[in-house]
Enzyme design. Sequence first.
Site, PDB file in Angstrom:
ATOM      1  N   THR A 157      94.258 -95.058 -52.004  1.00 46.43           N
ATOM      2  CA  THR A 157      95.192 -96.137 -51.671  1.00 46.43           C
ATOM      3  C   THR A 157      95.485 -96.106 -50.184  1.00 46.43           C
ATOM      4  OG1 THR A 157      96.224 -96.122 -53.864  1.00 46.43           O
ATOM      5  CG2 THR A 157      97.469 -97.128 -52.082  1.00 46.43           C
ATOM      6  N   PHE A 205      98.011 -97.311 -47.206  1.00 38.34           N
ATOM      7  CA  PHE A 205      99.395 -97.721 -46.958  1.00 38.34           C
ATOM      8  C   PHE A 205      99.543 -98.151 -45.509  1.00 38.34           C
ATOM      9  CE2 PHE A 205      99.412 -94.734 -50.421  1.00 38.34           C
ATOM     10  CZ  PHE A 205     100.402 -95.163 -51.296  1.00 38.34           C
TER      11      PHE A 205
END
Length: 400
Positions: free
Chosen positions: A283, A285
């Site tokens: 992921t 960010f």
Amino acid sequence: MTLRASSPIWVSPLRPHSKAGVSDLGLRRCVDLRCYWDLERLPKWECCCLSVLAQRAITPVEDEKPSAPQVDASGAIDQVQDTQSRGFHKDLNLLPKPLSATDLSSSPGNGAQVRVAYQGIPGAYSEAAALKAYPKCETVPCDQFEAAFKAVELWLVDKAVLPIENSVGGSIHRNYDLLLCHRLHIVGEVQMVVNHCLLGLPGVPKEELKRVLSHPQALAQCEMNLTKLGIVRVSADDTAGAAQMVVANGERDTGAIASARAADIYGLSILLEKIQDDDDNITRFLILAREPNIPGSDRPHKTSIVFTLEEGPGMLFKALAVFALRDINLTKIESRPQRKRPLRVVDDSNKGSARYFDYLFYIDFDASMAEPRAQHALAHLQEFARFLRVLGCYPTDATL
């Protein structure tokens, strides 16, 4: 409301001064960080003070009176203790309460510690990303993504760390939309490997579980393994919140998919580790702040922009070509509909009127705004763009 400091925002007019090419034009850089290009050939970029754009930069809250008790996120996790009523989990009342969009009762820190907002509750992956970016920071939980944006705008925190895309689940569309609605700047990025764990109440074997709670994306990333286990999937607001719900309900046949840190915080047992279907589950960010970075060229940088295009054949091809012509690598392309103008009507003398969906294009490219090639590329892009905004220029994160 009054602002504590001014914040520069890079802006440009909607139209270029000329249709001339830009590959052979020189630049003049000013010592006060204002950049003026050849006004006879190129559009003008200037650094404006946020106080001039205060009405657009900050979205006011209708009622600025505190609507909830003061939030204290510092040290709450360390103070969690075992309760006497339930020996298998910890006292959830000692955890910090998520900040809501209308909760203005918190005040910024004393400057000795960076306060970083994230969406979720303690134990969320976003909190882990914030701690990776700022190991000694004070993390502040927020109940929604928009609350984290507003917490930065209203000086309740210094930064916000929010997910923008996942290697399996794709883009977080809500945060793309919020980037355009708020005048915050991308000042960094964090990439994290996400390892999901199957959690349950202490003493409960995985065979006893009948249903599992978690965020929809986490459930999708573990779909194959959950199907093999024959467990019913139930959506929750976030992964850490799912772990908290399992503890609060106390149902032995209910588990959660969350991080190992969430299991430690809420006193749950880890029944299975790395339950995700794809081991390469990463992921990305974004780190958001009120003020932009000063672009540099001493290390690899990434620049994020958003724009819309004029109507016509090959306009997207021409827009992307401005980067290829200057050997600039594009790392991300995302399109989002314009909510305030979802359709555009085009009149053709031969075919009559036609309606098309109108889109915003978000692009990340590997170059710093301190490089002339990036400046030339954006100037060239304005020949085809009706709107163009630089969201941020920031160092690339290559660590996992």
